[in-house]
Design an enzyme around this catalytic site. Structure first.
Site, PDB file in Angstrom:
ATOM      1  N   ASP A  36      -6.375  -3.132   1.471  1.00 34.35           N
ATOM      2  CA  ASP A  36      -5.370  -1.823   1.161  1.00 34.35           C
ATOM      3  C   ASP A  36      -4.216  -2.430   0.839  1.00 34.35           C
ATOM      4  O   ASP A  36      -3.020  -2.985   1.519  1.00 34.35           O
ATOM      5  CB  ASP A  36      -5.238  -1.053   1.939  1.00 34.35           C
ATOM      6  N   GLU A 203      -5.841   9.020  -2.761  1.00 31.79           N
ATOM      7  CA  GLU A 203      -5.353   8.861  -1.244  1.00 31.79           C
ATOM      8  C   GLU A 203      -5.004   7.202  -1.768  1.00 31.79           C
ATOM      9  O   GLU A 203      -5.070   6.996  -3.291  1.00 31.79           O
ATOM     10  CB  GLU A 203      -5.769   8.075  -0.331  1.00 31.79           C
TER      11      GLU A 203
END
Length: 313
Positions: A36, A203
């Site tokens: 991430d 997402e």
């Protein structure tokens, strides 16, 4: 005397040989444990903010002089320094998906706090002394999930045209994108703006602007499977309407599940780069186990402004 056709052949051969040598000499990007990633640059240095694969209770910065070699640096924030962490009554918590943003002459770190299910996830924000911290939590959640919405994966974008501060968040099981504007202090919500969720959204939304075009990129699929990939859409404003443009990167024979990324416009060379994570040394469709790796590669824009699909290296 060399005739022109022979000269042309000689020049072409030399050009091809030089191109092949340059490609052979270009180093493959290195990868490091973490997921991430957000990426920033300042004063000739580079900073990556990943989810920590070695544990879920802290967030650290990684630094580099060249976007190639990264070293784990200072701890920015940890669960035990977030006073509201236990207010949901959950027995265990995790931190992930940090996003560092410069504004007001300061820096702000946005992050996800879980668990996601069945307890609503939350998004927090901390004020930081600099790109390497230390960071101090604001004292309360910025966004709390619920009613089918998972408050995860924050990404803040300050529009260079209007200076408006946008927060993008949401996804996973709900697969819903939501957008808010932030107050001038960067730690309070101004209002929510209704936006359309783009096609194939799961997402990890990210917004950047180039040449007056706004690029909304995001992850699609399951992060532990080869279905995980990055798609994008464009618009004439930071809130749409979106024109779906397709995939930026997807699994191949060597690397699986590339996703949850960030873009960087490097002030040093004017180039554009993408930081993302992927699974390495995995086969089959998943689910994969172990640690994801983050890496950084150049991005190419075509003449019409669309993004050329990324070949992972």
């Amino acid at each position: 005397m060399i005739r022109r056709p022979a000269l042309r052949r000689a020049l072409l051969a030399a050009l091809l040989a030089g191109s092949a040598a340059a490609m052979a000499e270009a180093p493959a990007p290195l990868s490091f444990d973490g997921a991430d990633p957000d990426i920033e640059a300042a004063d000739g240095r580079y900073f990556i903010y990943p989810t920590n694969s070695g544990g879920t209770g802290q967030l650290h910065v990684w630094t580099s002089p060249d976007r190639q070699h990264w070293q784990k640096g200072a701890e920015l924030i940890a669960l035990d320094r977030i006073g509201w962490i236990g207010n949901d009554g959950a027995p265990r918590h995790a931190l992930w998906a940090p996003d560092m943003v410069a504004a007001n002459g300061r820096h702000y770190l946005y992050f996800s706090v879980g668990p996601q299910n069945p307890t609503p996830s939350r998004i927090g924000v901390a004020t930081c002394a600099g790109l390497e911290g230390p960071c101090t939590d604001s004292g309360k959640p910025l966004i709390t999930g619920g009613k089918g919405f998972e408050a995860i994966d924050p990404a803040v974008f300050v529009d260079p045209a209007s200076k408006t501060r946008y927060l993008y968040a949401g996804g996973s099981a709900g697969a819903k994108l939501r957008v808010w504007t932030l107050g001038p202090d960067m730690v309070t919500i101004d209002r929510e703006i209704a936006v359309e969720t783009p096609p194939h959204f799961t997402e990890a939304a990210f917004m950047h602007e180039r040449g007056g075009t706004y690029y909304l990129s995001y992850s699609s699929g399951s992060y532990r499977h080869d279905s995980y990939q990055v798609h994008y859409a464009t618009a004439s404003s930071p809130t749409g309407p979106w024109i779906y443009r397709g995939k930026i990167v997807e699994s191949d024979a060597r690397f699986k599940g590339p996703g949850h990324h960030a873009f960087l416009h490097d002030p040093a060379d004017g180039g554009w780069y993408i930081a993302y994570h992927r699974w390495e040394g995995q086969t089959g469709p998943g689910p994969y186990k172990g640690s994801r790796k983050f890496t950084v590669q150049p991005i190419t824009y075509r003449a019409d402004g669309t993004i050329a699909p990324l070949e992972m290296r």
